[in-house]
Design a protein around this motif. Structure first.
Motif, mmCIF file in Angstrom:
data_model
loop_
_atom_site.group_PDB
_atom_site.id
_atom_site.type_symbol
_atom_site.label_atom_id
_atom_site.label_comp_id
_atom_site.label_asym_id
_atom_site.label_seq_id
_atom_site.Cartn_x
_atom_site.Cartn_y
_atom_site.Cartn_z
ATOM 1 N N ALA A 120 12.877 2.942 -7.603
ATOM 2 C CA ALA A 120 11.777 1.983 -7.556
ATOM 3 C C ALA A 120 11.412 1.529 -8.964
ATOM 4 O O ALA A 120 11.523 2.289 -9.927
ATOM 5 N N PHE A 121 10.962 0.293 -9.089
ATOM 6 C CA PHE A 121 10.688 -0.302 -10.400
ATOM 7 C C PHE A 121 9.259 -0.092 -10.880
ATOM 8 O O PHE A 121 8.912 -0.513 -11.975
ATOM 9 N N GLY A 122 8.439 0.529 -10.071
ATOM 10 C CA GLY A 122 7.075 0.775 -10.487
ATOM 11 C C GLY A 122 6.181 0.993 -9.291
ATOM 12 O O GLY A 122 6.633 1.396 -8.208
ATOM 13 N N LEU A 123 4.900 0.695 -9.484
ATOM 14 C CA LEU A 123 3.858 0.972 -8.489
ATOM 15 C C LEU A 123 3.000 -0.264 -8.293
ATOM 16 O O LEU A 123 2.681 -0.976 -9.250
ATOM 17 N N SER A 124 2.622 -0.521 -7.059
ATOM 18 C CA SER A 124 1.677 -1.602 -6.780
ATOM 19 C C SER A 124 0.427 -1.046 -6.120
ATOM 20 O O SER A 124 0.474 -0.013 -5.446
ATOM 21 N N THR A 125 -0.695 -1.728 -6.327
ATOM 22 C CA THR A 125 -1.929 -1.406 -5.609
ATOM 23 C C THR A 125 -2.418 -2.634 -4.858
ATOM 24 O O THR A 125 -2.198 -3.769 -5.274
ATOM 25 N N GLY A 126 -3.095 -2.364 -3.768
ATOM 26 C CA GLY A 126 -3.780 -3.401 -2.996
ATOM 27 C C GLY A 126 -5.226 -2.979 -2.838
ATOM 28 O O GLY A 126 -5.609 -2.383 -1.835
ATOM 29 N N LEU A 127 -6.025 -3.273 -3.864
ATOM 30 C CA LEU A 127 -7.364 -2.681 -3.939
ATOM 31 C C LEU A 127 -8.400 -3.423 -3.099
ATOM 32 O O LEU A 127 -9.553 -2.993 -3.026
ATOM 33 N N GLU A 128 -8.003 -4.509 -2.430
ATOM 34 C CA GLU A 128 -8.871 -5.140 -1.423
ATOM 35 C C GLU A 128 -8.592 -4.591 -0.029
ATOM 36 O O GLU A 128 -9.327 -4.874 0.912
ATOM 37 N N TYR A 129 -7.503 -3.837 0.101
ATOM 38 C CA TYR A 129 -7.104 -3.293 1.390
ATOM 39 C C TYR A 129 -7.393 -1.790 1.441
ATOM 40 O O TYR A 129 -7.669 -1.163 0.427
ATOM 41 N N THR A 130 -7.307 -1.227 2.638
ATOM 42 C CA THR A 130 -7.395 0.219 2.766
ATOM 43 C C THR A 130 -5.981 0.793 2.673
ATOM 44 O O THR A 130 -5.044 0.181 3.200
ATOM 45 N N PRO A 131 -5.794 1.924 2.009
ATOM 46 C CA PRO A 131 -6.800 2.777 1.360
ATOM 47 C C PRO A 131 -7.045 2.437 -0.110
ATOM 48 O O PRO A 131 -7.708 3.204 -0.798
ATOM 49 N N GLY A 132 -6.499 1.321 -0.599
ATOM 50 C CA GLY A 132 -6.751 0.952 -1.982
ATOM 51 C C GLY A 132 -8.230 0.828 -2.302
ATOM 52 O O GLY A 132 -8.682 1.215 -3.388
ATOM 53 N N ARG A 133 -8.985 0.325 -1.343
ATOM 54 C CA ARG A 133 -10.444 0.194 -1.532
ATOM 55 C C ARG A 133 -11.100 1.534 -1.854
ATOM 56 O O ARG A 133 -12.123 1.588 -2.522
ATOM 57 N N TYR A 134 -10.508 2.597 -1.320
ATOM 58 C CA TYR A 134 -11.122 3.912 -1.433
ATOM 59 C C TYR A 134 -10.643 4.683 -2.670
ATOM 60 O O TYR A 134 -11.013 5.852 -2.851
ATOM 61 N N THR A 135 -9.824 4.032 -3.487
ATOM 62 C CA THR A 135 -9.192 4.712 -4.615
ATOM 63 C C THR A 135 -9.971 4.474 -5.898
ATOM 64 O O THR A 135 -10.089 3.327 -6.348
ATOM 65 N N VAL A 158 22.373 -7.831 2.995
ATOM 66 C CA VAL A 158 21.345 -8.876 2.940
ATOM 67 C C VAL A 158 21.787 -9.957 1.954
ATOM 68 O O VAL A 158 22.658 -9.733 1.108
ATOM 69 N N ALA A 159 21.175 -11.124 2.068
ATOM 70 C CA ALA A 159 21.605 -12.265 1.264
ATOM 71 C C ALA A 159 20.998 -12.280 -0.128
ATOM 72 O O ALA A 159 21.544 -12.917 -1.030
ATOM 73 N N THR A 160 19.863 -11.628 -0.329
ATOM 74 C CA THR A 160 19.203 -11.622 -1.629
ATOM 75 C C THR A 160 19.203 -10.218 -2.212
ATOM 76 O O THR A 160 19.213 -9.225 -1.486
ATOM 77 N N ASN A 161 19.154 -10.134 -3.528
ATOM 78 C CA ASN A 161 18.985 -8.851 -4.196
ATOM 79 C C ASN A 161 17.575 -8.337 -3.923
ATOM 80 O O ASN A 161 16.619 -9.113 -3.884
ATOM 81 N N GLN A 162 17.456 -7.026 -3.759
ATOM 82 C CA GLN A 162 16.180 -6.416 -3.423
ATOM 83 C C GLN A 162 15.792 -5.358 -4.460
ATOM 84 O O GLN A 162 16.530 -4.396 -4.678
ATOM 85 N N ALA A 163 14.661 -5.575 -5.107
ATOM 86 C CA ALA A 163 14.064 -4.589 -6.009
ATOM 87 C C ALA A 163 12.704 -4.227 -5.435
ATOM 88 O O ALA A 163 11.983 -5.105 -4.961
ATOM 89 N N MET A 164 12.329 -2.959 -5.468
ATOM 90 C CA MET A 164 11.110 -2.539 -4.776
ATOM 91 C C MET A 164 10.145 -1.811 -5.696
ATOM 92 O O MET A 164 10.546 -1.045 -6.570
ATOM 93 N N LEU A 165 8.863 -2.084 -5.477
ATOM 94 C CA LEU A 165 7.779 -1.297 -6.046
ATOM 95 C C LEU A 165 7.278 -0.319 -4.988
ATOM 96 O O LEU A 165 7.326 -0.615 -3.791
ATOM 97 N N LEU A 166 6.775 0.822 -5.419
ATOM 98 C CA LEU A 166 6.131 1.764 -4.503
ATOM 99 C C LEU A 166 4.719 1.295 -4.216
ATOM 100 O O LEU A 166 3.970 0.960 -5.140
ATOM 101 N N GLY A 167 4.331 1.293 -2.968
ATOM 102 C CA GLY A 167 2.965 0.931 -2.609
ATOM 103 C C GLY A 167 2.034 2.128 -2.744
ATOM 104 O O GLY A 167 2.211 3.134 -2.044
ATOM 105 N N GLN A 168 1.059 2.041 -3.632
ATOM 106 C CA GLN A 168 0.103 3.141 -3.803
ATOM 107 C C GLN A 168 -0.633 3.417 -2.499
ATOM 108 O O GLN A 168 -0.901 4.572 -2.143
ATOM 109 N N GLY A 169 -0.975 2.366 -1.768
ATOM 110 C CA GLY A 169 -1.650 2.561 -0.489
ATOM 111 C C GLY A 169 -0.780 3.305 0.499
ATOM 112 O O GLY A 169 -1.263 4.171 1.236
#
Length: 561
Positions: free
Chosen positions: A212-227, A167-178
């Motif tokens: 992975a560099f850490g964790l992300s949440t999406g608390l407006e989305y499912t299943p983040g809403r339910y967490t 790929v053309a760009t460096n890629q660093a990733m967070l884990l999606g809690q959802g």
């Protein structure tokens, strides 16, 4: 009074020189060894917020080997940056290229604006790990959307797949809690049992161990809403022990913005983890007055010892899915259950009422919601319409038109919502605790992407910061703008050898014309590359040459160590 030192003096003396830009200590660099690439005659902004320096940069392999006085002939390739600025490659601290990078590995929409590193896996959703029934659904969606069959399972095999295609760009990733939670229990509106929580913690630990560099949440989305918050804190404590980052698309960005910001800060305080509040905004006109108070909460938390920052994009509109306005109970169980509820007259009536009420809060009216993409080809001609126009097209009230479209597209409709005030966007961008994150993804005006009208942030974020907000609106100076897109992001994410121009740093560089750089992507015509970005190097390789993509893909998978 210091005398001005000529270019000839500067090349020959090896002393600090004043060349109308800034003082910089240099060492005389002899003809040997030679460099693979030298960038000469440019005004160097090292990413730390200091003034520009008239120095040259020498690159060997993927690393900056020298910063000082270098003759052009000392490089196998010499890039003349006279009248231009040289900065570290931009780090997009909040992106969603996890899957789209496989369809667009040359990352045209990213590198042509100077982005050399992307932090993916945001808003609670990441391309790995994949387990259980939800994994098969994800694979089907990626195949349908991008024409790519997903074979990876864990973070390590995902990274290996990236390395195989290049790929053309460096890629660093967070884990999606959802993603991790859905792997474990699906889209159920409940807290986890102790056994389930242990399983999720084990999956997060494994992902962190694999880079992975850490964790992300999406608390407006499912299943983040339910967490519940306590569950997030338990995960964040594990992340903190591994030195990772917690990035949160907070639970509410409208009426309950302040409570949602407070929750993110409380997670940081209770878990001892550094926090990034994603795409900070006050959406919906009734909520615009809350923006200053949200920033005050972040400032107060920093003063109290919580390592919290935020990211933001330079636009007054957001982009998300059309189901975002649905009540939580309606989304439980995913599309199959939502489809049944939309067919039930009583449930549909309740959904309709809640949907209308939410849109009245954010963005404020149906004409502020514009269709960006649909799943099916039959409705693709609707892309670009707002919901009022859609209602007129189908002779329905806008809310009924929205619900019909959700049904026909099985929930797979993306939108652009014009919900923020220009004054608040400037207030947030200018704040010293706010980095730049596009919330965009890798794409190009080809293939399936050409049939969509995405948010222009995927193509224009960094040049818009430099052109519109820095040069024209003057909300910050150029050194500050560069710092927000380089060293601030590198330090907060934990990218130790990027984000700065210094000997030993990786050779990610962007050369741009500060007088010309600007975005060209608009909401009506988003598939437009910016102008004013002359050269982009990723790991020492020239990816953009005189504004044109060279076709090389030297990006690296970045692993947390």
């Amino acid at each position: 009074m210091r005398r001005e030192v000529s270019r000839r003096d500067f090349l020959s003396t090896g002393v600090s020189a004043t060349l109308g830009v800034a003082m910089y200590p240099v060492s005389r660099i002899l003809p040997s060894p030679s460099f693979d690439v030298v960038v000469v005659n440019g005004n160097v902004l090292d990413g730390t917020g200091g003034p520009a320096m008239r120095v040259d940069v020498g690159i060997i392999g993927d690393t900056i080997a020298a910063v000082g006085s270098i003759a052009p002939e000392q490089g196998r390739r010499a890039l003349d940056a006279a009248d231009f600025y040289v900065a570290p490659g931009f780090i997009d601290v909040h992106t969603h290229s996890d899957s789209s990078i496989f369809a667009y590995p040359s990352a045209d929409s990213r590198v042509r604006q100077g982005i050399t590193t992307e932090v993916t896996g945001n808003c609670g959703s990441s391309a790995a790990p994949l387990e259980g029934p939800s994994a098969e659904e994800f694979r089907a969606e990626v195949l349908e959307d991008h024409g790519v069959y997903v074979e990876w399972t864990g973070v390590d095999s995902y990274y290996q797949t990236l390395e195989q295609i290049g790929v053309a760009t460096n890629q660093a990733m967070l884990l999606g809690q959802g993603t991790v939670r859905e792997n474990a229990v699906g889209l159920e509106n409940r807290g986890l049992s102790q056994g389930e929580l242990t399983s999720v913690l084990r999956a997060v630990e494994e992902g962190l161990d694999q880079g992975a560099f850490g964790l992300s949440t999406g608390l407006e989305y499912t299943p983040g809403r339910y967490t519940p918050t306590a569950e997030i804190v338990a995960l964040a404590r594990l992340v903190a022990r591994r030195g990772g980052l917690y990035a949160s698309h907070i639970r509410n960005e409208e009426a309950n913005l302040l409570a949602a910001v407070h929750e993110a800060i409380q997670v940081g305080r209770d878990a001892g983890v550094r926090v990034e509040i994603s795409h900070l905004k006050a959406a919906g006109r009734p909520n615009w007055a809350k923006q200053r108070a949200a920033l005050d909460l972040i400032e107060a938390a920093r003063s109290d010892g919580v390592d919290v920052m935020a990211d933001a994009y330079p636009y007054t509109a957001y982009s998300t899915g059309l189901t975002i306005f649905m009540p939580s109970w309606a989304l439980e169980g995913g599309w199959p259950q939502l489809a049944k509820r939309l067919e039930d007259p009583a449930d549909r009536s309740r959904i309709r009422e809640a949907y209308s009420s939410q849109i009245a809060v954010d963005p404020g009216d149906y004409d502020l919601i514009v269709l960006a993409s649909t799943r099916s080809e039959k409705n693709r001609h609707l892309v670009g319409m707002d919901l009022v126009q859609l209602g007129a097209e189908w002779d329905l009230d806008p809310v009924d038109a929205a619900l019909r479209l959700v049904s026909e597209e099985e929930g797979r409709v993306s939108i652009v919502g014009h919900g923020m005030s220009p004054e608040n966007v400037e207030l947030v961008l200018a704040h010293p605790l706010v980095m730049i994150g596009s919330d965009g993804s890798s794409m190009a005006p080809t293939g399936r992407a050409a049939e969509t009208r995405p948010h222009p942030r995927s193509y224009g974020t960094c040049p818009r910061v430099l052109g519109h907000y820095c040069r024209e609106r003057k909300i910050f100076d150029l050194t500050t703008a560069i710092k927000k897109m380089t060293s601030m992001a590198a330090d907060h994410v934990g990218l130790r050898d990027r984000g700065r121009i210094a000997r030993g740093s990786k050779a990610d560089l962007v050369v741009f014309d500060a007088a010309e750089v600007r975005d060209q992507a608009t909401f009506d015509d988003p598939h437009q590359y910016p102008v004013g970005v002359r050269y982009v190097l990723v790991n020492g390789k020239l990816v953009v040459d005189e504004g044109h993509h060279t076709g090389v893909r030297p990006g690296m998978v970045l692993r947390r160590t």
